[in-house]
Design an enzyme around this catalytic site. Structure first.
Site, PDB file in Angstrom:
ATOM      1  N   GLU A  36       6.725  -4.279   0.015  1.00  0.00           N
ATOM      2  CA  GLU A  36       6.521  -4.228   1.454  1.00  0.00           C
ATOM      3  C   GLU A  36       7.252  -3.015   2.045  1.00  0.00           C
ATOM      4  OE1 GLU A  36       6.285  -8.859   2.633  1.00  0.00           O
ATOM      5  OE2 GLU A  36       8.310  -8.140   2.492  1.00  0.00           O
ATOM      6  N   ASP A  44      11.868  -7.518  10.329  1.00  0.00           N
ATOM      7  CA  ASP A  44      11.898  -6.064  10.100  1.00  0.00           C
ATOM      8  C   ASP A  44      12.075  -5.169  11.335  1.00  0.00           C
ATOM      9  OD1 ASP A  44      10.664  -7.449   8.080  1.00  0.00           O
ATOM     10  OD2 ASP A  44       8.935  -6.143   7.945  1.00  0.00           O
TER      11      ASP A  44
HETATM   12  C1  FRU Z   1       8.597  -7.884   5.524  1.00  0.00           C
HETATM   13  C2  FRU Z   1       7.308  -8.422   6.096  1.00  0.00           C
HETATM   14  C3  FRU Z   1       6.296  -7.298   6.220  1.00  0.00           C
HETATM   15  C4  FRU Z   1       5.394  -7.774   7.316  1.00  0.00           C
HETATM   16  C5  FRU Z   1       6.368  -8.470   8.219  1.00  0.00           C
HETATM   17  C6  FRU Z   1       5.768  -9.624   8.956  1.00  0.00           C
HETATM   18  O1  FRU Z   1       9.715  -8.625   5.832  1.00  0.00           O
HETATM   19  O2  FRU Z   1       6.802  -9.455   5.289  1.00  0.00           O
HETATM   20  O3  FRU Z   1       5.624  -6.999   5.021  1.00  0.00           O
HETATM   21  O4  FRU Z   1       4.736  -6.739   7.968  1.00  0.00           O
HETATM   22  O5  FRU Z   1       7.430  -8.918   7.414  1.00  0.00           O
HETATM   23  O6  FRU Z   1       6.627 -10.094   9.933  1.00  0.00           O
END
Ligand code: FRU
Length: 603
Positions: free
Chosen positions: A314, A144
């Site tokens: 998310e 992300d």
């Molecule tokens: C989304 C996610 C988020 C989390 C991050 C961890 O891709 O699962 O929810 O904060 O990646 O790397």
């Protein structure tokens, strides 16, 4: 001397003297580091499990990192920066997980003879599929984008980063910045795993009134501390996001269930900080408010039973935008879901609606239901969120250009994953009366254009393909524009092909008001059964005209139809660059107007 394919090539000149290895048991080994070298190069084999590497400095546990230590062969080495420990005693107390029956067996693992020291590393690209004009980490794994803000003419981009391998682990906020959204400068890690766990996604904002007490204009980041549980933490920066201080009162927000990816913004209407938090397994977004970013009050939740429920919710975002560029405004709630996307795996869902500072109420369709809306109809745009404080009221967004289904298997090693092109979002009313979000390439992307390599104001195409050449320098990277007037009945095929017979076929079908993207024969597709796919986007207007803008990079294609009203982002791994553009119809004649191809400038 090490002579292996490395994430960071400097280790080609690495030296294994100064390393002392002592095996203490079948899964416990000490690695002692002597001298004052800058980097310890750690040998990795991706197929194996993470070993726990406890870094002990002058007898104290300094930090713990997790690395897939090489067992039978070394895939690459990753650098561990020793400079903070100069002049001190450094010992790695390593616990491996592979089952070995004897210490002798454990001592035969490939890693032990391949630990090395180096004074410099080169992060020069060694990979064919590294994009030429999309943001990537210099090395290691990235997921992300998060915590992005704009300040003093610079776009700051943070990202979920593993500096110790090209698979997900050791979540750290990596940092890059750019003044033009095209050329990115890489900075040292901004927030590293700490006492409360690793550092998951979050957001940053500028505290112009010093309401948190970290200083006027401090950059305040809120992120998820992921340890045994997920809790929300603050960090602040007084050097424009280069270095962050971890707030001593963390965590500032705790719940008794999985919640993450806090997205915080100042709401001028309520004069309160407002926070959207993903209640991941409950498929809802929680909304909190605070006067100081430290004390949070739960105001409402949105989402139970609404839209696509998917696996987990998310990476939320919430902001207001004008509709059709006018006075009327609507709020947009971004809700990334994984899995559960329209073509499998990860995808970006969004809701439009009203927000009174406490409650988000989603727009409904004619039947009174909340419709499911997707922002991108490709497979490779996820965790998209926006920059805070972007200039001129812009809502500039960027996504992670991959999919959790196969992100860790794609054919690259030195880096794994890129971001999408930055895009600007706007709202428009569709023919069905619903309000939709469009994303078009940010205006800065016009500066990518180099030479106009082809320009055809008006061509007529039939069943027999008209084939044109794509630019041949710089690996064929280009931007393609065209307006299509489809035949009375029948579809139009737009095919990118290469000398190896690999192709991507995009099909505009006005009768079904869709455009499809077929990457089943696009090149290397067999690393995951979820990769070969046809993705299809709706065209949100009737008629037979479509305008297309397509960006081709070394391992991605981004398609924007009708000014970003329909978008598709898909990875591709052609064994040779695509060199031809062919257009034909299933029946009848199509007109292709304003066909233009630009080669793309790179540094
Ligand atoms: C989304 C996610 C988020 C989390 C991050 C961890 O891709 O699962 O929810 O904060 O990646 O790397």
């Amino acid at each position: 001397m090490l002579s292996l394919p490395l994430l960071c090539q400097g280790a080609l000149a690495a030296d294994s003297s100064g390393i002392k290895v002592e095996h203490l048991g079948t899964n416990n080994t000490l690695v002692r580091v002597e001298g004052d070298s800058r980097y310890l190069m750690i040998p990795v084999q991706e197929a194996y499990d993470d070993a726990t590497v406890n870094v002990v400095v002058d007898g104290k546990l300094e930090r713990t990192v997790y690395v897939r230590l090489a067992k039978s062969k070394v895939d690459y080495a990753v650098p561990f920066d020793l400079s903070p420990y100069k002049g001190k005693n450094v010992v790695l107390n390593i616990v491996t997980t592979q089952s070995r029956s004897t210490v002798r067996e454990a001592s035969e693992d490939a890693c032990w003879s391949n630990f090395a020291l180096a004074d410099s590393i080169s992060t020069a690209n060694v990979e064919k599929y590294r994009p030429a004009y999309h943001h990537t980490p210099l090395y290691g794994w990235m997921n992300d984008p998060n915590g992005m803000f704009y300040k003093d003419g610079e776009w700051h981009l943070y990202y979920q980063w593993n500096p110790y391998g090209s698979k997900w682990q050791n979540m750290t906020w990596g940092h890059s910045s750019s003044s033009d959204l095209i050329n990115w400068t890489s900075h040292p890690a901004a927030i590293e795993p700490n006492g409360l766990g690793s550092v998951f996604s979050g957001s940053s904002t500028i505290d112009t009134e010093n309401s948190a007490g970290f200083g006027k204009d401090a950059v305040v980041a809120m992120y998820t501390s992921a340890g045994a549980s997920q809790v929300q933490s603050l960090a602040w920066s007084t050097d424009n996001g280069e270095t962050f201080n971890i707030y001593g009162g963390n965590p500032v927000l705790t719940l008794d269930s999985e919640a993450r990816d806090p997205n915080m913004f100042w709401n001028p209407d309520t004069k309160l900080w407002t926070l959207v938090l993903a209640h991941a397994l409950d498929h809802e977004m929680l909304i909190f408010t605070s006067p100081d970013m430290k004390e949070w009050t739960l105001q409402s939740s949105f989402g139970k039973g609404e839209g696509a429920q998917g696996g987990v919710w998310e990476c939320p975002d919430l902001f207001e935008l004008p509709v059709d560029g006018g006075q009327n405004k609507k709020w947009v709630l971004i809700c990334n879901i994984n899995p559960g996307g329209p073509f499998g795996g990860s995808s970006i869902q969004y809701f439009t609606g009203d927000f009174d500072g406490k409650n988000f109420k989603a727009d409904t369709d004619a039947s009174g239901k909340v419709p499911t809306k997707w922002l991108d109809y490709g497979k490779d745009n996820y965790a998209l969120v926006s920059w805070s404080d972007a200039p001129q009221g812009r809502r500039t967004v960027i996504g992670w250009m991959s999919n959790w289904q196969y992100a860790a298997e794609v054919p690259s090693k030195q880096f794994r994953s890129a971001n999408t092109l930055p895009r600007d979002m706007y709202l428009f009313t569709g023919d069905d009366g619903q309000i939709y979000a469009a994303t078009e390439p940010s205006p800065e992307m016009l500066n990518l254009r180099d030479k106009l390599t082809l320009s055809k104001p008006n061509i007529s195409v039939g069943k027999k393909a008209t084939t044109l050449s794509l630019p041949d320098h710089n690996g064929g990277i280009c931007e393609i524009l065209m307006d299509i007037e489809a035949p009375k009945s029948g579809s139009v095929y737009i095919t990118l092909g290469n000398k190896a017979g690999e192709e991507v076929v995009m099909t505009y079908s006005p009768d079904s008001a869709t455009i499809a993207f077929d990457r089943r024969h696009s090149g290397i597709v067999d690393f995951s059964q979820d990769f070969p796919a046809v993705t299809t986007a709706p065209i949100l207007k009737s008629g037979k005209m479509l305008s297309l803008r397509i960006f081709v990079d070394r391992s991605s294609i981004e398609l924007f139809a009708d000014g970003g009203r329909s978008t598709m982002t898909n990875l591709v791994f052609p064994t040779q660059p695509y060199s031809t553009l062919s257009i034909n119809t299933s029946a009848g004649k199509a007109k292709v107007k304003n066909l233009k191809i630009y080669s793309i400038k790179t540094k």
